[in-house]
Design a protein around this motif. Structure first.
Motif, PDB file in Angstrom:
ATOM      1  N   LYS A  19       0.844  -1.191   0.000  1.00 14.30           N
ATOM      2  CA  LYS A  19       0.000   0.000   0.000  1.00 14.30           C
ATOM      3  C   LYS A  19       0.882   1.245   0.000  1.00 14.30           C
ATOM      4  O   LYS A  19       2.033   1.215   0.450  1.00 14.30           O
ATOM      5  N   SER A  20       0.326   2.347  -0.493  1.00 18.58           N
ATOM      6  CA  SER A  20       1.043   3.623  -0.452  1.00 18.58           C
ATOM      7  C   SER A  20       1.125   4.124   0.993  1.00 18.58           C
ATOM      8  O   SER A  20       0.140   4.064   1.742  1.00 18.58           O
ATOM      9  N   VAL A  21       2.304   4.606   1.357  1.00 17.19           N
ATOM     10  CA  VAL A  21       2.445   5.259   2.658  1.00 17.19           C
ATOM     11  C   VAL A  21       1.560   6.501   2.671  1.00 17.19           C
ATOM     12  O   VAL A  21       1.546   7.285   1.721  1.00 17.19           O
ATOM     13  N   GLU A  22       0.816   6.659   3.730  1.00 19.15           N
ATOM     14  CA  GLU A  22      -0.094   7.800   3.825  1.00 19.15           C
ATOM     15  C   GLU A  22       0.695   9.105   3.778  1.00 19.15           C
ATOM     16  O   GLU A  22       1.698   9.280   4.475  1.00 19.15           O
ATOM     17  N   LEU A  23       0.216  10.031   2.938  1.00 17.36           N
ATOM     18  CA  LEU A  23       0.940  11.264   2.691  1.00 17.36           C
ATOM     19  C   LEU A  23       0.884  12.238   3.867  1.00 17.36           C
ATOM     20  O   LEU A  23      -0.084  12.271   4.625  1.00 17.36           O
ATOM     21  N   ASN A  24       1.968  13.026   3.982  1.00 19.43           N
ATOM     22  CA  ASN A  24       1.987  14.225   4.828  1.00 19.43           C
ATOM     23  C   ASN A  24       1.813  13.913   6.309  1.00 19.43           C
ATOM     24  O   ASN A  24       1.280  14.725   7.062  1.00 19.43           O
ATOM     25  N   LYS A  25       2.282  12.736   6.691  1.00 11.26           N
ATOM     26  CA  LYS A  25       2.283  12.357   8.103  1.00 11.26           C
ATOM     27  C   LYS A  25       3.648  11.797   8.465  1.00 11.26           C
ATOM     28  O   LYS A  25       4.334  11.214   7.628  1.00 11.26           O
ATOM     29  N   LEU A  26       4.029  11.970   9.716  1.00 14.09           N
ATOM     30  CA  LEU A  26       5.224  11.328  10.241  1.00 14.09           C
ATOM     31  C   LEU A  26       4.789  10.117  11.060  1.00 14.09           C
ATOM     32  O   LEU A  26       3.887  10.220  11.888  1.00 14.09           O
ATOM     33  N   PHE A  27       5.430   8.982  10.799  1.00 18.09           N
ATOM     34  CA  PHE A  27       5.136   7.749  11.526  1.00 18.09           C
ATOM     35  C   PHE A  27       6.353   7.345  12.341  1.00 18.09           C
ATOM     36  O   PHE A  27       7.497   7.471  11.883  1.00 18.09           O
ATOM     37  N   GLY A  28       6.112   6.838  13.549  1.00 19.34           N
ATOM     38  CA  GLY A  28       7.168   6.313  14.396  1.00 19.34           C
ATOM     39  C   GLY A  28       6.972   4.829  14.621  1.00 19.34           C
ATOM     40  O   GLY A  28       5.922   4.407  15.122  1.00 19.34           O
ATOM     41  N   LEU A  29       7.964   4.027  14.230  1.00 18.54           N
ATOM     42  CA  LEU A  29       7.863   2.571  14.292  1.00 18.54           C
ATOM     43  C   LEU A  29       8.843   2.000  15.312  1.00 18.54           C
ATOM     44  O   LEU A  29       9.988   2.458  15.417  1.00 18.54           O
ATOM     45  N   ILE A  30       8.379   0.999  16.038  1.00 18.51           N
ATOM     46  CA  ILE A  30       9.230   0.192  16.909  1.00 18.51           C
ATOM     47  C   ILE A  30       8.772  -1.256  16.798  1.00 18.51           C
ATOM     48  O   ILE A  30       7.573  -1.550  16.875  1.00 18.51           O
ATOM     49  N   ASP A  31       9.717  -2.168  16.568  1.00 21.60           N
ATOM     50  CA  ASP A  31       9.430  -3.608  16.567  1.00 21.60           C
ATOM     51  C   ASP A  31       8.286  -3.984  15.631  1.00 21.60           C
ATOM     52  O   ASP A  31       7.421  -4.791  15.964  1.00 21.60           O
ATOM     53  N   GLY A  32       8.265  -3.374  14.444  1.00 24.52           N
ATOM     54  CA  GLY A  32       7.284  -3.754  13.437  1.00 24.52           C
ATOM     55  C   GLY A  32       5.893  -3.186  13.634  1.00 24.52           C
ATOM     56  O   GLY A  32       4.956  -3.596  12.942  1.00 24.52           O
ATOM     57  N   SER A  33       5.745  -2.226  14.527  1.00 19.35           N
ATOM     58  CA  SER A  33       4.429  -1.629  14.781  1.00 19.35           C
ATOM     59  C   SER A  33       4.529  -0.106  14.779  1.00 19.35           C
ATOM     60  O   SER A  33       5.554   0.458  15.178  1.00 19.35           O
ATOM     61  N   ILE A  34       3.451   0.563  14.341  1.00 19.51           N
ATOM     62  CA  ILE A  34       3.382   2.021  14.413  1.00 19.51           C
ATOM     63  C   ILE A  34       3.056   2.409  15.850  1.00 19.51           C
ATOM     64  O   ILE A  34       1.993   2.083  16.377  1.00 19.51           O
ATOM     65  N   ILE A  35       3.990   3.113  16.473  1.00 18.25           N
ATOM     66  CA  ILE A  35       3.811   3.560  17.853  1.00 18.25           C
ATOM     67  C   ILE A  35       3.195   4.954  17.890  1.00 18.25           C
ATOM     68  O   ILE A  35       2.347   5.270  18.724  1.00 18.25           O
ATOM     69  N   PHE A  36       3.655   5.807  16.956  1.00 15.80           N
ATOM     70  CA  PHE A  36       3.159   7.185  16.889  1.00 15.80           C
ATOM     71  C   PHE A  36       2.785   7.522  15.453  1.00 15.80           C
ATOM     72  O   PHE A  36       3.413   7.041  14.504  1.00 15.80           O
ATOM     73  N   GLU A  37       1.764   8.368  15.317  1.00 13.80           N
ATOM     74  CA  GLU A  37       1.328   8.857  14.007  1.00 13.80           C
ATOM     75  C   GLU A  37       0.919  10.315  14.166  1.00 13.80           C
ATOM     76  O   GLU A  37       0.092  10.641  15.011  1.00 13.80           O
ATOM     77  N   SER A  38       1.515  11.186  13.364  1.00 17.99           N
ATOM     78  CA  SER A  38       1.243  12.608  13.505  1.00 17.99           C
ATOM     79  C   SER A  38      -0.071  12.991  12.825  1.00 17.99           C
ATOM     80  O   SER A  38      -0.639  12.216  12.049  1.00 17.99           O
ATOM     81  N   GLU A  39      -0.489  14.207  13.072  1.00 13.75           N
ATOM     82  CA  GLU A  39      -1.570  14.789  12.292  1.00 13.75           C
ATOM     83  C   GLU A  39      -1.071  15.047  10.864  1.00 13.75           C
ATOM     84  O   GLU A  39       0.130  15.170  10.625  1.00 13.75           O
ATOM     85  N   GLU A  40      -1.992  15.161   9.933  1.00  8.09           N
ATOM     86  CA  GLU A  40      -1.620  15.395   8.545  1.00  8.09           C
ATOM     87  C   GLU A  40      -1.316  16.874   8.313  1.00  8.09           C
ATOM     88  O   GLU A  40      -2.084  17.746   8.713  1.00  8.09           O
ATOM     89  N   HIS A  41      -0.169  17.161   7.685  1.00  5.36           N
ATOM     90  CA  HIS A  41       0.110  18.548   7.297  1.00  5.36           C
ATOM     91  C   HIS A  41      -0.373  18.781   5.862  1.00  5.36           C
ATOM     92  O   HIS A  41      -0.945  17.892   5.227  1.00  5.36           O
ATOM     93  N   GLU A  42      -0.161  19.978   5.341  1.00  5.98           N
ATOM     94  CA  GLU A  42      -0.730  20.353   4.043  1.00  5.98           C
ATOM     95  C   GLU A  42       0.323  20.497   2.950  1.00  5.98           C
ATOM     96  O   GLU A  42       0.052  21.068   1.892  1.00  5.98           O
ATOM     97  N   ASN A  43       1.519  19.937   3.154  1.00 12.82           N
ATOM     98  CA  ASN A  43       2.640  20.244   2.268  1.00 12.82           C
ATOM     99  C   ASN A  43       2.924  19.121   1.271  1.00 12.82           C
ATOM    100  O   ASN A  43       4.067  18.674   1.127  1.00 12.82           O
TER     101      ASN A  43
END
Length: 265
Positions: free
Chosen positions: A215-239
């Motif tokens: 799948k396409s990585v969701e645009l305009n967000k920062l993701f934080g991964l640990i041990d194969g899982s998304i731990i943090f996901e930011s709000e979407e920016h407009e850039n």
């Protein structure tokens, strides 16, 4: 542009097959290759400023199992910087609290003057290395003001702000790692993909297997991964970055300059 690769898992696994597929894309990205793995909590960085498929060094590496929980790879199509080893990704640098950071980048910085001050201190001459130095300075500033090391969540929140600012008018497909979190960001459509199961994340500029679940990585967000899982996901920016004729002309001029430098050498 370049291509980038990240493997993030809860247990060490062999990734040779995916890496071989990834590096085979180097016919269109001939200006260098890089590989980063974690061994005993330290980065092992290997890279060369030659086409990956022409590298005996890389063939020797891939002839043995490449095993890890965190593996990063890069193949370079130069738009900024000479074709030399210091300009090959990954880049690595330590912050003031002795935390090592690693970064790989697919994109070009067209407009962010705050990076210019790092031209005189970076090892090479790429915008990508300057991004890493800028990130580390921001972390150092935060921790100096706090008078203590940052938490994982504090770093993620800080880097969300930094990446949002950097992404304005710039193509910023990034993967970076601070020893705890793997950070993933994309702001251009159809330029970064992931494959996920219960144990691992595989992220790359193009799908590396025939699996239909890429799948396409969701645009305009920062993701934080640990041990194969998304731990943090930011709000979407407009850039969102949309490539224009002006951008293409700018990159063509940069590539011409690099070609002239190669001929002169």
């Amino acid at each position: 542009m370049c291509e980038i690769f990240c493997f993030n898992s809860n247990t060490p696994k062999q990734v040779n097959e995916c890496l071989e597929c990834f590096y085979n894309h180097s016919e269109e990205h001939p200006h260098g290759w890089g590989l980063a793995t974690m061994q005993s909590d330290e980065f092992v960085i290997r890279k060369e400023p030659i086409k990956a498929t022409c590298s005996q060094y890389l063939r020797d590496i891939l002839s043995n199992p490449v095993v890890g929980k965190n593996v990063f790879a890069h193949i370079r199509l130069a738009t900024v910087g000479e074709i030399i080893s210091p300009n090959c990704h990954p880049f690595i640098e330590a912050d003031d609290n002795n935390r090592s950071w690693m970064l790989i980048h697919n994109g070009t910085i067209f407009d962010f003057p705050e990076l210019d001050k790092y031209r005189d201190v970076e090892n090479g001459d790429t915008d990508s290395e300057r991004i890493l130095l800028y990130i580390i300075d921001k972390v150092n500033e935060f921790e100096k003001a706090k008078n203590a090391p940052s938490t994982i969540k504090e770093r993620f929140n800080l880097l969300t702000e930094v990446i949002t600012d950097l992404s304005r008018n710039n193509k910023l497909n990034l993967m970076f790692y601070d020893g705890d979190l793997t950070y993933i960001h994309s702001n251009m459509r159809d330029s970064l993909y992931y494959l996920k199961n219960d144990e691992e994340f595989l992220v790359a500029s193009t799908p590396l297997t025939d699996d239909e679940n890429w799948k396409s990585v969701e645009l305009n967000k920062l993701f934080g991964l640990i041990d194969g899982s998304i731990i943090f996901e930011s709000e979407e920016h407009e850039n969102e970055f949309i490539l224009t004729e002006e951008h293409e002309r700018a990159m063509e001029e940069l590539l011409k300059a690099i070609s002239r430098d190669e001929i002169n050498d």
